[in-house]
Design a protein around this motif. Structure first.
Motif, mmCIF file in Angstrom:
data_model
loop_
_atom_site.group_PDB
_atom_site.id
_atom_site.type_symbol
_atom_site.label_atom_id
_atom_site.label_comp_id
_atom_site.label_asym_id
_atom_site.label_seq_id
_atom_site.Cartn_x
_atom_site.Cartn_y
_atom_site.Cartn_z
ATOM 1 N N SER A 247 0.827 -1.205 0.000
ATOM 2 C CA SER A 247 0.000 0.000 0.000
ATOM 3 C C SER A 247 0.862 1.255 0.000
ATOM 4 N N SER A 248 1.994 1.211 0.688
ATOM 5 C CA SER A 248 2.841 2.413 0.724
ATOM 6 C C SER A 248 3.430 2.714 -0.646
ATOM 7 N N VAL A 249 3.855 1.687 -1.353
ATOM 8 C CA VAL A 249 4.336 1.930 -2.717
ATOM 9 C C VAL A 249 3.195 2.509 -3.557
ATOM 10 N N GLY A 250 2.028 1.900 -3.447
ATOM 11 C CA GLY A 250 0.883 2.397 -4.215
ATOM 12 C C GLY A 250 0.589 3.851 -3.894
ATOM 13 N N ILE A 251 0.555 4.159 -2.622
ATOM 14 C CA ILE A 251 0.247 5.533 -2.204
ATOM 15 C C ILE A 251 1.307 6.503 -2.697
ATOM 16 N N ASN A 252 2.570 6.152 -2.466
ATOM 17 C CA ASN A 252 3.626 7.095 -2.851
ATOM 18 C C ASN A 252 3.656 7.335 -4.357
ATOM 19 N N VAL A 253 3.446 6.271 -5.128
ATOM 20 C CA VAL A 253 3.446 6.469 -6.581
ATOM 21 C C VAL A 253 2.230 7.307 -6.996
ATOM 22 N N MET A 254 1.079 7.007 -6.413
ATOM 23 C CA MET A 254 -0.104 7.819 -6.722
ATOM 24 C C MET A 254 0.173 9.276 -6.393
ATOM 25 N N GLN A 255 0.749 9.501 -5.234
ATOM 26 C CA GLN A 255 0.964 10.880 -4.807
ATOM 27 C C GLN A 255 2.002 11.582 -5.670
ATOM 28 N N ARG A 256 3.059 10.846 -6.054
ATOM 29 C CA ARG A 256 4.034 11.527 -6.906
ATOM 30 C C ARG A 256 3.403 11.845 -8.262
#
Lengths: 508, 508, 508, 508
Positions: free
Chosen positions: D122-131
């Motif tokens: 989820s953290s990878v998903g979130i960080n990529v979404m946010q970037r």
């Protein structure tokens, strides 16, 4: 030497001494953050101290003699000043006990707190503070309602534009707008009164969550403190109520502040060079150190600033109190500080707003000219076509809409427009002219007649607005009575408490 | 060629056509942002369309024949579906007019909107939506109150610790706690009901701010739409009320959500390995893709997430509506979207919370053991010394405090403590032992007896809690009646509307 | 008589006198609300007064003699105290001018404000105040980072459970957790430093929005006041920047407060009787007036309360400043008050939190026991099956999951579990046992070995955590240098200003 | 029968099956609330699935054959569509594993998740979404900056009033104002870019809080996913960063939205009948169903509504995530939903605002007339007296202030004022006239000359504003390069991942 843990009563500063449950004194850095937080609640707590003592004597939990000694000591503190004497002995929720123990020793003074806890002490203090804020707010609201209606009556024929989306919508009168403002405050009064009912319920005797195994008479203490009722369940009283009670006050305050900020924005907008609807007296205004022409409308801006603070007090309460039941306790202090500050501001700001309106010059001519300049009464030209030409409303609406567009495209303003242009629009829409005379058209677009035509319930005609004023005044009279009843009831309780105290002190 | 501006009625998509007031069609990017915003309000608007038509006929603003044609057309749309048929013709507030004009032409269909505006259309839609949300909320609250009291009755003797600051405070029972929860919901019901009264007032006929110069009968339309009253001033109805009405609902929703989130946090805390007070059934739980032992309490976490959304809906409404009177209009859509979403969640989450409690296993033994392990009943040892040894409360309190500190310093837990230690503490405090027997001390510290000793009003003794349950059940019965009256009144209005429509359609 | 409007310089209280632009003095009720709002900014404004005078002389806008007289007067005020002397003459932004005119008359003193306005006065004051708050915050953050890393180093082998969803997740060490905390503060430092760069740009000389037609040298004033640069566009400097600059500080403050509140909640949870992970010293704690056993963790609760205040300061700023460009001016005062209060609290609270941790007893044994009791290391039993039995991870994961469910159903705790149970689970899953020895299983589930096995970058093994500590310490050293550079630069500017002032005063 | 717990791989829907760790399937009511929450993150998770597999093979955690089979299966899913195929097998974070197990069975497919958890997924998903949101935002900001500067260049001589407190302050130019707007966006770009740097750090391999005991190469996975670095401490990566990372994005979004809402309010104010500074094209406007003259400025109102939503997203994140470390997990979903919605709106709204400005007609004549009507240039009359008559600024300021008051009292507007009146004011102030000619006074009050006199750095003179435009354009060019570097780096990572996947799939 063995007696060393028992403090010299003359120096007693509270139960949380080093060497009792805990081995160290409280940290000065923390004391500095926390101290004084509860001192604004000392007057209601002073009464609770008395009421609890009376109830103890009446219930046989305390001898009459001991009760009399405690009460005499408490009354004695009033000479120095309730707050002053209590702050001197350390302040805070337990300053009554601290004062009494210093004064008459622990054997008797140490009995005052039996069956009580910081829980009901603080809850009584909070609820009384909040009911006081609500009463002060309700009074200010009623003053403002009366003023607005009287002010309205002076402007039943002051025609002005009403707006939506920042665009001129339809003509109305300044008085009519003031009635609408008063109507809004009526709901605020109702919300305050309903919140008052929910808050004016007694936590006294609920101790920290389950009451006591001593024969506490909660109804009696409630009566002496002016509460309308007691909670059925002590955990509700202390653990729940301090939560939803604390959330509700900032919310009702925020609603009225939002409305006041809206009025403040109206006044600022009306005071621009471009609008010039109202002249605010110089005493509400500042100037500039560089722009000599400036007259800045300061009063309303303060209200708007406070309105942001009102919303923020909801956030403090809601966020601060999050967590498992009674997990957050100190956080309540932050919420109350924010809320009480804004409730005190409310009274000042609401009075200020009314005074400012009363003192301002309403630019009657400018208001009328403006209302007649930008098609604000166009609706009634459509209505006229419906009535006199039998057009469907939508057909009439579209035709007038086309006419206004044509005028705009040709650089014509409202005063330049002709019956021919209307016909041109009608033909463009459905091939047939409408055939009004110039006189008919001008009269249909006249803002004064627009306002006077609206005689329906809720409308703008002077007589109808006078009717509205009468209705709203009648309701204020009812609400003033409600408020007087509340105040009488509180005064009654005060008297009962005094009598009960006297009865014990004087050997009843 | 000259008729080109009048649209083919079969393609009519609303009054804002290019070539009428404005020269360009609305921007697709903006339509995409805005379109559909009002479509959830179509069912109440469908009724308003009918009620307004009925009133027009009754007031002679519309011929019976034209009224019948319009009403037949509106009823006809129901076959396709109220929402479906209206969205097909463009959707939005004016979809009734759009549908009818497409169906029967502008000459008749174009008469439906006479004396009305988007202002009262949207306000009626909003107020009906909000009263529906409030009614659904009140029903859910009453279901929850009933459940909690019934659940409480099963746990009158399930002793557990009560907490403040996250520390064990005093013993109470699980049932007692559930009564406190139900008591809190009672206030939520009251807030919802009071907000309902303020919201269920009719804006119909107020048009955009000043009503109309046509003979609109606002009381009649209000009656047909189930409103309890009409506003006395149309500007209040449209320009003010859409403001404070919109602020109040997110606030009452937020208070109940704050409480529910607190319960959710309690359940999560009680479910930790360290507390183990309650076993939530597996169907409310997730596990982990890496930590096989995990049983994550998902249901309550959802409620906590939604509670942050509740607070945010206040912020959206308060901030979005800031500005001069009626300056912010579209911004209302953002506020309503946020509020309505959270009101729909409320019903789901409140039912879920009750179901979860009902389905969970309360670890009765663990609760009791825990309550007896960390001095939760110490208060009553102090009380015992007051009663049996005549000590002042504060003296007793300090002595027991010292004893607990000594026990802690010597690594003794509650079960290891002796009457000698108490005497040691008493001597340390004021030089004299208290001389309790071991039996007296153990019994004073027993949590079961602690709970049963509190027979006072609001206390924890089983019989007293049963009394509280009975009181609260009585109040639910009253509130259920209040709610039934509301629903009956709304059903009545529906019937009146149907009859009035039939009378016109069938030539009455 | 004609000179009456010119005030006696000895009584001069500012340009907004009755009879100049406005005809009435400012309302006392409003003065009471507003007065003193800017007095905390007097020290930086005192410097701006000097720097502006110096620049005027250097640019030939003011004669050296007049400049010297003004500067002498300003320096003279320092004897009485910068704040005291200025408050005495009326206080506020223009108190420098007020002081000087009183002191040396309007002919010379009235020249100080040439080319300046309240706009750049307040903006300089605000920006300097904010940069001071940021510097104090950065220092506190660096102190906390150093402390946490040193504290971490003492607990590289203190095994404890890590949690998600409130449930035990995996073993880690107390030291490892402290490194994570320090890592989080590193980002806060970075945010503070970046905000500092955006805020430390000079508004001096931008006057109220367009600068001046006098030959102001903005670069020179900026240099004397320690700003890193000047804005390219004066409207940006005054009208925009006071907006986004004011929004940014409460936001960076809120992020760090959110983190600190999380740690406070951890500490409170760890201090419950049920967890007992940490003993907070008594001096951070309160007790209860009724529950003698209570030890309430007060320090962290304060931080949580303040954290709700931090969020609310964003709301005050964001909501208060809404409206057209520079429409809201006074509202800024509310935002700044809220923000600066929370920035001052930050330093106190961050130091307090570190001190509290340093002073607390970490219950090493309890932490380890707890970590071994609820399957926290189950992940590694799965990993062992992957490595030693060649199972796919998912297969291993499901088998261990089943085993734990079986243990739970049979009332077995982690220490009771057997290799047979694991085989039973494996067979239940896919028909084949895994055949571990009891020793293998126990070792796979051992939390100490779990922690030591994680030697990868970012892992928990003592040596790896020491490496992390070294990395983070290196970064603190860099950030301390960055901060020293900032402070040196500010000290430099102070010296430059003193020299330039002396040069003029002493006849240069 | 014993194999029954192992699911038929073709029906595999995830590890949380009834009968493994938990005995019941997840509640449908809860699934409905939660399902789909993570599906917008499936594209970045699809890449993480590949990168993790590649890294496993390279590290010897997985055979090349098994890796190839998994990667082929994942690539195969792309035919159906990454999202579609994953939603079909149940969706969510683990849909890659679900797809692969269904496709090629648990023996191989069950190996994909080794050393990983929902935490890093989820953290990878979130960080990529946010970037991605940040990059899209940065691009939109740069487009807007370029547009505003080009628009500014067209209006270097379009004189208009600048305002404070809603009152006319000083003359400036429309172009100058647009440069100020662009300057503000430059800081937003900087904030976005700095947040990007903090967010674009890799959580991959941190598993749920402590990484893994398998030989995970976190740097390699980070490289394949385009992250700039990895966190030094895995607990920081998962437990902390998901907290402060999630708080920061709504904050930087809110600052830019606050600014955009301010511009929207400016446009709405400028579009009133009373101001008439700007004509917004009809396609951005609505009309009214009752007031045919209405032209409502809809576009900017949408931006203001969204701005309330931006603030609320901070509140959702801050409130939702409150509690002990990693206590709140699901609540994150609420925060992200609110934040991502507003980030998507940002791009639409910023482009819309620029397009609207570009398409609008600036009423150049009206702006100039207005600037000359209400003393906006009075400052320079004071300055003239300083320069030409040697008055102290304050003396000059007071004299001009008196003159304006006298004019107002006598009903004179700016164009009626005479040099005599100025002398009258001067005499009234200090007994001496100033003796300007009428010509001198008129020229000192001329707004066009006012603007052109400000040639200082940051001033309004056309040439100086052109200089500012050049400076800001240069900075945009730098920021565009920064953005291109970011995008190149991300594209590079994509290529590296493809190559690494091919190498394994094609037998390397």
């Amino acid at each position: 030497m063995k007696e060393m843990l028992k403090q010299d009563p003359r120096k007693y500063k509270g139960y949380r001494s080093s060497g009792i449950r805990l081995n160290e004194p409280f940290m000065p850095e923390l004391s500095k953050l926390i101290d004084g937080r509860n001192n604004n609640m000392l007057p209601p707590i002073h009464k609770f101290d008395q009421a609890h003592t009376v109830m103890q004597v009446e219930q046989g939990m305390l001898t009459r003699e001991a009760g009399a000694a405690i009460l005499k000591s408490l009354l004695g503190s009033e000479k120095e000043g309730v707050i002053e004497s209590r702050v001197r002995v350390g302040g805070g929720l337990h300053s009554g006990e601290q004062y009494v123990i210093r004064d008459i020793g622990e054997e008797i003074g140490g009995q005052i707190h039996l069956g009580r806890s910081s829980g009901d002490l603080s809850s009584v203090g909070i609820n009384v503070m909040q009911r006081n804020k609500l009463v002060a707010g309700m009074k200010a609201i009623n003053r403002a309602r009366r003023f607005l209606l009287e002010f309205a009556a002076q402007h039943l024929q002051t025609v002005m534009p009403g707006y939506t989306f920042g665009q001129q919508g339809q003509p109305l009168t300044f008085g009519y707008q003031m009635v609408a403002w008063a109507a809004s405050l009526e709901r605020d009064f109702e919300r305050f009164a309903q919140t008052y009912r929910r808050i004016n319920v007694s936590p006294a005797g609920s101790a920290i969550m389950v009451g006591s195994d001593f024969p506490i008479d909660r109804d009696r203490t409630a009566e002496l403190l002016g509460f309308d009722a007691v909670h059925e369940n002590c955990a509700d009283s202390i653990l729940n109520r301090s939560m939803d009670d604390i959330l509700e006050l900032p919310m009702v305050l925020s609603i009225i502040y939002h409305t006041m900020a809206k009025w403040a924005d109206d006044i600022i907008l009306w005071s621009t060079s471009e609008f010039q609807f109202i002249d605010v007296p110089d005493r509400y205004c500042g100037s500039s150190s560089i722009m000599m022409q400036k007259k800045n409308i300061s009063g309303p801006a303060e209200i708007k600033g406070a309105s942001s603070y009102a919303l923020s007090s909801i956030v403090v309460a809601y966020h601060g109190l999050k967590g498992p039941t009674a997990w957050a306790v100190s956080e309540r202090g932050y919420a109350l500080e924010a809320t009480w500050r804004i409730s005190d501001m409310l009274v000042v700001h609401l009075d200020l707003l009314c005074q400012l309106l009363k003192d301002s010059r309403i630019n009657v001519d400018k208001l009328l000219t403006s209302t007649g300049s930008y098609w604000a009464a166009a609706t009634d030209l459509g209505g006229y076509l419906v009535r006199e030409r039998g057009l469907a409303w939508r057909t009439a609406h579209q035709i007038v809409g086309i006419m206004i567009r044509l005028a705009e495209e040709r650089g014509l303003s409202q005063k330049d427009v002709t019956a021919e242009l209307l016909d041109e629009a009608a033909v463009a829409y459905h091939g047939t002219p409408v055939g009004l005379t110039q006189e008919e058209m001008v009269s249909a677009l006249d803002p004064v007649m627009f306002v006077e035509r609206r005689t329906m319930k809720g409308g703008t005609a002077a007589a109808e607005v006078q009717r509205q004023i009468n209705v709203f005044k009648g309701r204020i009279t009812e609400d003033e009575k409600l408020l007087r009843d509340i105040e009488d009831r509180l005064a009654d309780a005060d008297q009962k408490l005094s009598k009960a105290v006297s009865a014990i002190v004087n050997g009843g």
